[in-house]
Design an enzyme around this catalytic site. Structure first.
Site, mmCIF file in Angstrom:
data_model
loop_
_atom_site.group_PDB
_atom_site.id
_atom_site.type_symbol
_atom_site.label_atom_id
_atom_site.label_comp_id
_atom_site.label_asym_id
_atom_site.label_seq_id
_atom_site.Cartn_x
_atom_site.Cartn_y
_atom_site.Cartn_z
ATOM 1 N N TYR A 28 -43.696 4.651 9.525
ATOM 2 C CA TYR A 28 -43.536 4.793 11.429
ATOM 3 C C TYR A 28 -43.717 5.906 11.568
ATOM 4 O O TYR A 28 -43.425 6.706 12.460
ATOM 5 C CB TYR A 28 -42.603 3.538 11.835
ATOM 6 C CG TYR A 28 -42.315 3.616 13.022
ATOM 7 C CD1 TYR A 28 -41.010 4.710 13.583
ATOM 8 C CD2 TYR A 28 -42.844 3.239 13.915
ATOM 9 C CE1 TYR A 28 -40.670 4.296 15.006
ATOM 10 C CE2 TYR A 28 -42.874 2.838 15.168
ATOM 11 C CZ TYR A 28 -41.529 3.548 15.826
ATOM 12 O OH TYR A 28 -41.457 3.508 17.533
ATOM 13 N N LYS A 65 -25.022 -17.516 23.089
ATOM 14 C CA LYS A 65 -24.540 -16.189 24.420
ATOM 15 C C LYS A 65 -23.798 -15.468 23.632
ATOM 16 O O LYS A 65 -22.691 -15.292 23.256
ATOM 17 C CB LYS A 65 -23.201 -17.005 25.269
ATOM 18 C CG LYS A 65 -22.357 -16.523 26.929
ATOM 19 C CD LYS A 65 -21.926 -16.900 27.778
ATOM 20 C CE LYS A 65 -21.864 -16.684 28.709
ATOM 21 N NZ LYS A 65 -20.728 -15.324 28.022
HETATM 22 C C1 LIG Z 1 -29.677 -16.718 34.273
HETATM 23 C C2 LIG Z 1 -29.194 -17.895 34.117
HETATM 24 C C3 LIG Z 1 -28.482 -17.214 35.192
HETATM 25 C C4 LIG Z 1 -28.797 -18.691 33.308
HETATM 26 C C5 LIG Z 1 -28.314 -17.079 32.349
HETATM 27 N N1 LIG Z 1 -27.220 -16.221 33.108
HETATM 28 C C6 LIG Z 1 -26.188 -15.916 32.280
HETATM 29 N N2 LIG Z 1 -25.167 -14.775 32.524
HETATM 30 C C7 LIG Z 1 -24.636 -15.151 33.391
HETATM 31 C C8 LIG Z 1 -23.554 -14.388 33.018
HETATM 32 N N3 LIG Z 1 -23.246 -13.224 32.993
HETATM 33 C C9 LIG Z 1 -21.676 -12.686 33.586
HETATM 34 N N4 LIG Z 1 -21.594 -11.491 33.275
HETATM 35 C C10 LIG Z 1 -20.353 -11.000 33.695
HETATM 36 C C11 LIG Z 1 -19.845 -10.510 34.667
HETATM 37 C C12 LIG Z 1 -19.836 -13.109 35.099
HETATM 38 N N5 LIG Z 1 -21.471 -13.479 34.535
HETATM 39 C C13 LIG Z 1 -23.546 -12.689 32.093
HETATM 40 C C14 LIG Z 1 -25.255 -13.750 31.582
HETATM 41 C C15 LIG Z 1 -26.864 -15.646 30.766
HETATM 42 C C16 LIG Z 1 -26.375 -15.131 29.365
HETATM 43 C C17 LIG Z 1 -26.909 -15.178 28.138
HETATM 44 C C18 LIG Z 1 -26.561 -14.135 26.714
HETATM 45 N N6 LIG Z 1 -25.530 -13.567 27.200
HETATM 46 O O1 LIG Z 1 -27.204 -14.338 25.726
HETATM 47 C C19 LIG Z 1 -27.829 -15.696 27.592
HETATM 48 N N7 LIG Z 1 -27.934 -16.106 26.817
HETATM 49 N N8 LIG Z 1 -28.475 -16.343 29.327
HETATM 50 C C20 LIG Z 1 -27.825 -15.798 30.941
HETATM 51 N N9 LIG Z 1 -28.651 -17.081 31.981
#
Ligand SMILES: CC(C)(C)c1nc(N2CCN(c3ncccn3)CC2)c2cc(C(N)=O)c(N)nc2n1
Length: 337
Positions: free
Chosen positions: A41, A121
């Site tokens: 690569y 998450k």
């Molecule tokens: C699309 C939705 C809203 C359902 C959603 N929201 C997420 N989050 C929202 C809140 N977030 C957030 N961040 C900072 C302050 C407040 N809320 C951080 C992302 C997700 C975060 C992850 C992850 N971390 O792996 C994930 N696999 N799916 C997510 N899916």
């Protein structure tokens, strides 16, 4: 096709070499199934750099050589998200999760089992990537959900973020949402190096990722071991998306994004709880920090009918793990130094 053929043709087909390199990136990052060695690569990349130096007019913004180019910014511009980036409700026990499932069933006036997409998450920084006609045009932090920071120059340096979408069938406007994180091995190496050079140590991979994205000089970001995992789609125009969240993730993978390999579909909330247990047991062995599991109603039609309360969707919840104690190793080292 062997790479040798590229060295015989004249004038060399630079676009073909570029596509070949982008294809190998797709295999490495999206499929986690590389076809050539890292050395091969690197040879292809070296060849492309030489040809682009000979034919500068041939350079395109999505060329893999154009990831680290921009001069340092003086400040980050503000981006207003076309669709707010939502937040997530939390669950802290099986009872909380069962109550969430009951609320979903009550709201849908259905006693049917609800199918959930189950995702780790990732403990990183939520970002939004905007693609127009397949080209990356903007990268932004989530910020407060409505206003984020424009970090386009920095996200371009992250190799698991495609500069041009792979394959076809993607909408003309596609906003991909995901998490930028630093794998544990990269974090440990970064801190090991910081110890040697006397630079600041990061407390955890999430802070290291945040600090790396906040650099006004993209050359610093480019040297940080960051990855991006796609987990959702925001603003879409000029195209349809699959009817389930799990198939949206499959489409994102086919377009060149890294999606998390642990993701599974649970037929009901009991299978979802089993998934939470299973990942909880292997959490310390994962290559990256996670702080819970996100469960999402898999049917996008049901998601739409559930909507969201204020800013958290009624159709998703994060079931958190108990907080991990910060590594005492760092404190010991600090006292020893
Ligand atoms: C699309 C939705 C809203 C359902 C959603 N929201 C997420 N989050 C929202 C809140 N977030 C957030 N961040 C900072 C302050 C407040 N809320 C951080 C992302 C997700 C975060 C992850 C992850 N971390 O792996 C994930 N696999 N799916 C997510 N899916």
């Amino acid at each position: 096709m062997s790479t040798l053929s590229l060295f015989d043709d004249f004038p060399p087909d630079i676009e073909q070499l570029r596509q070949e390199i982008n294809y190998h990136s797709y295999r490495y990052y999206a499929l986690d199934d590389p076809q050539i060695t890292d050395a091969d690569y690197d040879r292809l990349m070296q060849r492309l750099r030489e040809l682009e130096a000979q034919y500068p007019a041939s350079i395109t913004p999505d060329s893999p050589t154009q990831r680290v180019g921009a001069a340092p910014l003086s400040a980050f511009q503000t981006v207003v998200h076309e669709m707010p980036m939502l937040s997530l409700d939390n669950a802290f026990s099986d009872e909380d999760l069962l109550a969430f499932n009951q609320r979903v069933q009550d709201r849908l006036k259905s006693a049917e089992d609800i199918e959930y997409a189950c995702e780790v998450k990732l403990d990183g920084i939520a970002v939004s990537l905007l693609y127009q006609n397949g080209l990356l045009v903007r990268g932004a932090t989530r910020g407060d959900g409505t206003n984020g920071e424009d970090i386009t120059q920095n996200v371009r340096t992250i190799k698991s973020i495609p500069l041009r979408l792979h394959g076809e069938g993607f909408p003309s406007v596609l906003e991909v949402r995901g998490e930028i994180y630093m794998p544990k091995a990269g974090f440990n190496a970064l801190n090991e190096n910081a110890r040697i050079t006397g630079e600041k140590l990061f407390v955890n991979p999430r802070n290291a990722a945040a600090g790396s994205l906040r650099q006004l000089d993209p050359r610093i970001t480019a040297n940080r071991p960051l990855e991006m995992c796609a987990y959702s789609v925001g603003w879409v125009d000029g195209g349809e998306l699959p009817s389930t969240h799990s198939n949206v993730l499959a489409a994102l993978k086919s377009w060149g994004f890294l999606t998390n390999r642990e993701t599974q579909v649970a037929k009901n909330i009991h299978e979802a709880i089993a998934f939470y247990r299973r990942i909880g047991e292997k959490r310390d062995a994962l290559a990256y920090d996670i702080d819970g599991i996100v469960f999402k109603v898999n049917s996008r039609k049901l998601q739409d009918s559930l909507g969201f309360i204020s800013r958290a969707p009624r159709w998703a919840i994060a079931y958190k793990f108990p907080a991990q104690e910060e590594s005492t190793l760092l404190l010991d080292v600090e006292f020893q130094v």
